[in-house]
Every structure is written in structure tokens, then in C-alpha cells.
Design an enzyme around this catalytic site. Structure first.
Site, short mmCIF file in Angstrom:
data_model
loop_
_atom_site.label_atom_id
_atom_site.label_comp_id
_atom_site.label_asym_id
_atom_site.label_seq_id
_atom_site.Cartn_x
_atom_site.Cartn_y
_atom_site.Cartn_z
N GLU A 1 -26.50 -8.55 27.16
CA GLU A 1 -25.67 -7.50 26.53
C GLU A 1 -26.00 -6.15 27.17
OE1 GLU A 1 -23.51 -4.92 24.50
OE2 GLU A 1 -23.23 -7.09 24.22
N CYS B 1 -0.32 6.05 7.27
CA CYS B 1 -1.65 5.65 7.73
C CYS B 1 -1.51 4.84 9.02
CB CYS B 1 -2.32 4.82 6.65
SG CYS B 1 -3.87 4.04 7.15
N GLN C 1 -19.06 -8.46 13.42
CA GLN C 1 -17.62 -8.65 13.21
C GLN C 1 -17.22 -8.12 11.84
OE1 GLN C 1 -15.09 -9.59 14.99
NE2 GLN C 1 -15.85 -10.81 16.71
N CYS D 1 -7.51 2.11 -0.67
CA CYS D 1 -7.40 1.34 0.56
C CYS D 1 -7.61 -0.13 0.24
CB CYS D 1 -8.41 1.81 1.60
SG CYS D 1 -8.31 0.90 3.16
N CYS E 1 -2.82 -1.32 9.18
CA CYS E 1 -2.00 -2.30 8.44
C CYS E 1 -0.51 -2.16 8.72
CB CYS E 1 -2.26 -2.19 6.94
SG CYS E 1 -3.98 -2.43 6.48
N CYS F 1 0.83 -1.21 0.00
CA CYS F 1 0.00 0.00 0.00
C CYS F 1 0.87 1.25 0.00
CB CYS F 1 -0.91 0.00 1.23
SG CYS F 1 -1.97 1.48 1.36
N CYS G 1 -10.61 -10.78 22.30
CA CYS G 1 -9.81 -10.00 21.35
C CYS G 1 -8.57 -9.43 22.02
CB CYS G 1 -10.64 -8.89 20.72
SG CYS G 1 -11.30 -7.71 21.93
#
Length: 470
Positions: free
Chosen positions: A350, A83, A300, A177, A86, A77, A426
């Protein structure tokens, strides 16, 4: 009046990069310092300049790549390094998976004191480019200037793109992108060009002025597209001008929405959504199930890999069809509805009320009748009376936010003594912290990392815990 004398620059030679840290920085060592080196890859040997120095560590940048690592690849990229996304794309994907597996292993073994000898290999993502179903861009009148920009005779200071790390008011204008499939780039660039050609001002993040503020693009696994334009202070006719242009230019948009947000922050969860064209939602699909995804819905962001993650979760749960399952931090009920056909009943809890409404809708549109959903703070909902009313679960699935579970929730799990807990995380570090507490009554039986976000340091991890035999 005294003048501050600039500190002399310090350079170090032949630094071997031995590891990689968060934010994509390589790790090296001297006799007295740990070095975090921007854009360095494990296996590199580099000369560096120290940028910031603390007592025991320093941040540095590469001045000369003396020996390139076998893990090093060319970034694909043009925005790499400026940026904020990534940050691992200068490292081969095989190496990324290796170091993600290592990071989970380190967190569980060092923080959680877990025996990781039976940890399974990380599941890589089949797609390493164009894998995100949602991207959020920012309009700004303070473009981050690159050397190419500065060399130009006339500078365009408006930008539509991503925040530059460490500069909340600076936006890097994005041309292409690699995170979201077509026509995402065309939609973004076309909207930016139309706005500029029609004199629409871009948001000033310091002064809180301007017409255009944010752009959100969602493209589902079914191919449906949602576009949300967030305005700040539009003048008469500007909303209609832009929205009608988008509608005519991209008739394939299934959900074209806009918001007028004049708050000091970008969150849209407390904002009124206006439907300009199409529906107020798009559909996602997973294993024959349909999920309604609205502008405020959580889903997700890697659809294909989410399917793999949920299959692993269901496999770890080992449902036979007669189990009562509690799905904690259920969100929009994605996991709850996904495992419902294998369970007797699923109870989802939740914090966000709108997410619970989404979960109920997703059960209804799939003719799922064995789910129940409740909104509220987990530690307040999951009480002894709640458990007495609904029954002690045979399996608990928990997928908390990055901060992990509240200590009161962990205490309640220990009181419930469910035979199995499937913990999806996560953040392996906070997961490991919770596993320390659960170790009083539970043994870790299986561990499976899953890569949801190629070219970043982020990694999901699934752990199966079983109640110790008395």
C-alpha cells in the site's frame, strides 16, 4: 457602450429518455443532439429547456413531465435535487441495479473488449438507507438558500451540511440525512444549534476565517461512534466549551476527537489529532475479525456490503490453504486479513504508510501471523527483487483507486504470471482499460458487480482472470 442581448431560451418537446448517465441525468436524443436532462428517468417523455449547448450535446432541465417512466418513484429525502448525494433516488432500486449492471457491461465490452455473456447478476445492497458508516459535513457562513429560505423574514446564513454541486463555497444545511443511522442526525443538528447559540462563527471557504470547519461522524457495525470536530481559528475557551458539551450530551461516543486545521484544504491526513474523550479508535467487525478504525483509517463506508464484496473476492480467489497471495493496494489490510485464514501467506502492499501500520495492528489484534505488509508506491515496491525475495504469488488480489493500476504495475503482473488475479474495482472504465493490457496473458473467467452505494451511479465490480494455458 454596447449591451449583451440575452440569448433566447430554447425549448424541445416530447423528448424520450432512453438511458441514464452519471450524476443522475437522463439521456435523450434529437436528430443532432444528445441531451443530458437533470432529474429525468429512462422511460420518461418530457418537454425540456436547454441550459447549456455544445456542438453535439446539451444539458437540459425538465419543464413538463408528459409521461412518467415505470421506473420513476418519489424521492424520499427533502434535500433531493439540491444536495450533491443520492442522485438516483427518484428511480426504483430495481431500476438502479439494472442500469448499474448495464454500465459495467458497457465498459467491459466496449473498452475492454471482454465477452460479458457470462457476467453474473449484480449483488444489491440489503440496506438502501442508513448504510454509510462515515459522513463528513462542512460548516459554512454561506448557506445555500432555497425558495423556502428566501421567503423567510430573517435568514440564518450559517449552515452545517454538504456542498452544493458546482459551488465550492455554498453549503446546503441538512436537517435529516438518510445515509447514516441514528444518532447521526441528532449529533449533527445538536452541535450546529449549540454553536449558533454560543456565537461560534462558521468557516468562510473563500476568506479562510471562522471557528468551526468540519464535522466527521463514524458509526461502526459494532455500534461504536467516533465524532471528530475540526476547528479552524478557535478563540480562547471555545474548543473546551463545545467538546465538553458534546461529551456530556452524548456519553455513548466511544471516540471524541478534535483537530485544529488552518490549511487551505480540508484533508486531515497531515493533521495532529487530539483525543478529548474515550479512545483514538473504534472497532469494526467482520466474520469474527476485529478491525481498529482510527480517524485517518480507510474502511469501506458500507460495512455490511463490504462483507459481501470481500466474500465474493475470496470466492473468486478459490483459496485452498497453501497459496501465497499478494494483496495490492491493501489499504488497512482489510482484505488481506479477511483471506489470511484461507492462505499460506498474504503479502500486502500500500502507498500510505499509516494504512500499513493499521494493517499490521489489525493482524496483531486478530492473532494473524501469516501476513506481511509493505509501504510504498506500487510500481516501485513490486520489483523483480521483491518478487524473488517473497516468492511468485499463486493469487494476486488487486483493489486499486478509481484511476486503476499504473502501467508499470500491469507490466509486472504480466511478468509474474500468477495463475489467478482477482481484480476489484470501483471504476469499471479504468478496470476495462487494464483488462485490455492483461488480455495478452489472461482470460476473464468471472464477473460480478456489487452495489455498495444505493441511489448513486457508483458500482464496484469483481473480475476473475486466469492465466492462459500455453
Amino acid at each position: 457602450m454596447s449591451r449583451r442581448i440575452p440569448q433566447e431560451k430554447k425549448f424541445l418537446k416530447d423528448i424520450a429518455i432512453i438511458d441514464i448517465a452519471e450524476e443522475g441525468r437522463g439521456v435523450g436524443k434529437t436528430d443532432d443532439l444528445v441531451l443530458f436532462v437533470e432529474k429525468a428517468v429512462p422511460g420518461d417523455v418530457v418537454d425540456v429547456e436547454l441550459m447549456r449547448k455544445k456542438k453535439n450535446f446539451a444539458e437540459a432541465r425538465v419543464t413538463d413531465l408528459k409521461e412518467a417512466s415505470t421506473y420513476r418513484v418519489d424521492p424520499f429525502c427533502e434535500h433531493f435535487g439540491v444536495c450533491g448525494g443520492c442522485k438516483w433516488q427518484h428511480m426504483s432500486y430495481e431500476a438502479q441495479l439494472k442500469f448499474k449492471q448495464q454500465s459495467v457491461d458497457n465498459a467491459l465490452s466496449r473498452i475492454g473488449k471482454v465477452d460479458t455473456s457470462s457476467m453474473e447478476d449484480i449483488l444489491g445492497s440489503a440496506q438502501t438507507e442508513y448504510y454509510r458508516n462515515k459522513l463528513e459535513y462542512t460548516f459554512s457562513n454561506k448557506k445555500w438558500l432555497t425558495s423556502v429560505d428566501e421567503a423567510a423574514s430573517q435568514l440564518e446564513m450559517n449552515a452545517l451540511g454538504f456542498h452544493v454541486p458546482g459551488r465550492f463555497d455554498k453549503i446546503l444545511d441538512i436537517d435529516h440525512c438518510f445515509l447514516q443511522e441514528d444518532p447521526s442526525n441528532e449529533v449533527r443538528n445538536t452541535i450546529r444549534d449549540f454553536a449558533l447559540n454560543n456565537g461560534m462563527t462558521f468557516y468562510d471557504l473563500r476568506e479562510h476565517t471562522g471557528v468551526l470547519r468540519n464535522l466527521i461522524i463514524r458509526i461502526s457495525s459494532t455500534g461504536e461512534m467516533m465524532v471528530i470536530v475540526v476547528f479552524a481559528y478557535p478563540e480562547d475557551g471555545q474548543v473546551e466549551l463545545l467538546m465538553s458539551f458534546i461529551k456530556d450530551k452524548f456519553p455513548q461516543i466511544a471516540s471524541l476527537l478534535y483537530i485544529v486545521n488552518q490549511k487551505r484544504n480540508d484533508t486531515i491526513f497531515d493533521q495532529e489529532i487530539e483525543v478529548y474523550a474515550g479512545r483514538d479508535f473504534i472497532y469494526e467487525e467482520m466474520e469474527g475479525l476485529r478491525y481498529k478504525v482510527g480517524p485517518k483509517s480507510f474502511y469501506q463506508t458500507n460495512s455490511a456490503q463490504a462483507y459481501e464484496l470481500y466474500k465474493i473476492t475470496r470466492d473468486f480467489a478459490d483459496l485452498k490453504g497453501d497459496e501465497l497471495v499478494y494483496d495490492l493496494y491493501t489499504g488497512a489490510g482489510t482484505i488481506a486479513n479477511f483471506v489470511a485464514k484461507k492462505a499460506k501467506e498474504v503479502i500486502g502492499v500500500e502507498y500510505v504508510p499509516s494504512a500499513i501500520e493499521d494493517a499490521k495492528v489489525n493482524s496483531a489484534i486478530n492473532d494473524i501471523s501469516n501476513t506481511k505488509f509493505y509501504a510504498g508506491d506500487m510500481k516501485d515496491v513490486l520489483t523483480p527483487s521483491f518478487i524473488a525475495e517473497h516468492g511468485k504469488p499463486d493469487v494476486v488480489i488487486t483493489d486499486p483507486p478509481r484511476a486503476g493500476m499504473h502501467a508499470d504495475v500491469v507490466a509486472r503482473l504480466l511478468e509474474m504470471e500468477s495463475p489467478r488475479i482477482v481484480y476489484v474495482s470501483c471504476n469499471a472504465a479504468t478496470q476495462a482499460r487494464d483488462l485490455v493490457l492483461l488480455a495478452d496473458k489472461y482470460d476473464v473467467k468471472r464477473i460480478k458487480p456489487v452495489d455498495m452505494f444505493p441511489h448513486t451511479q457508483h458500482v464496484e465490480n469483481v473480475v476473475l482472470l486466469e492465466l492462459k494455458k500455453s
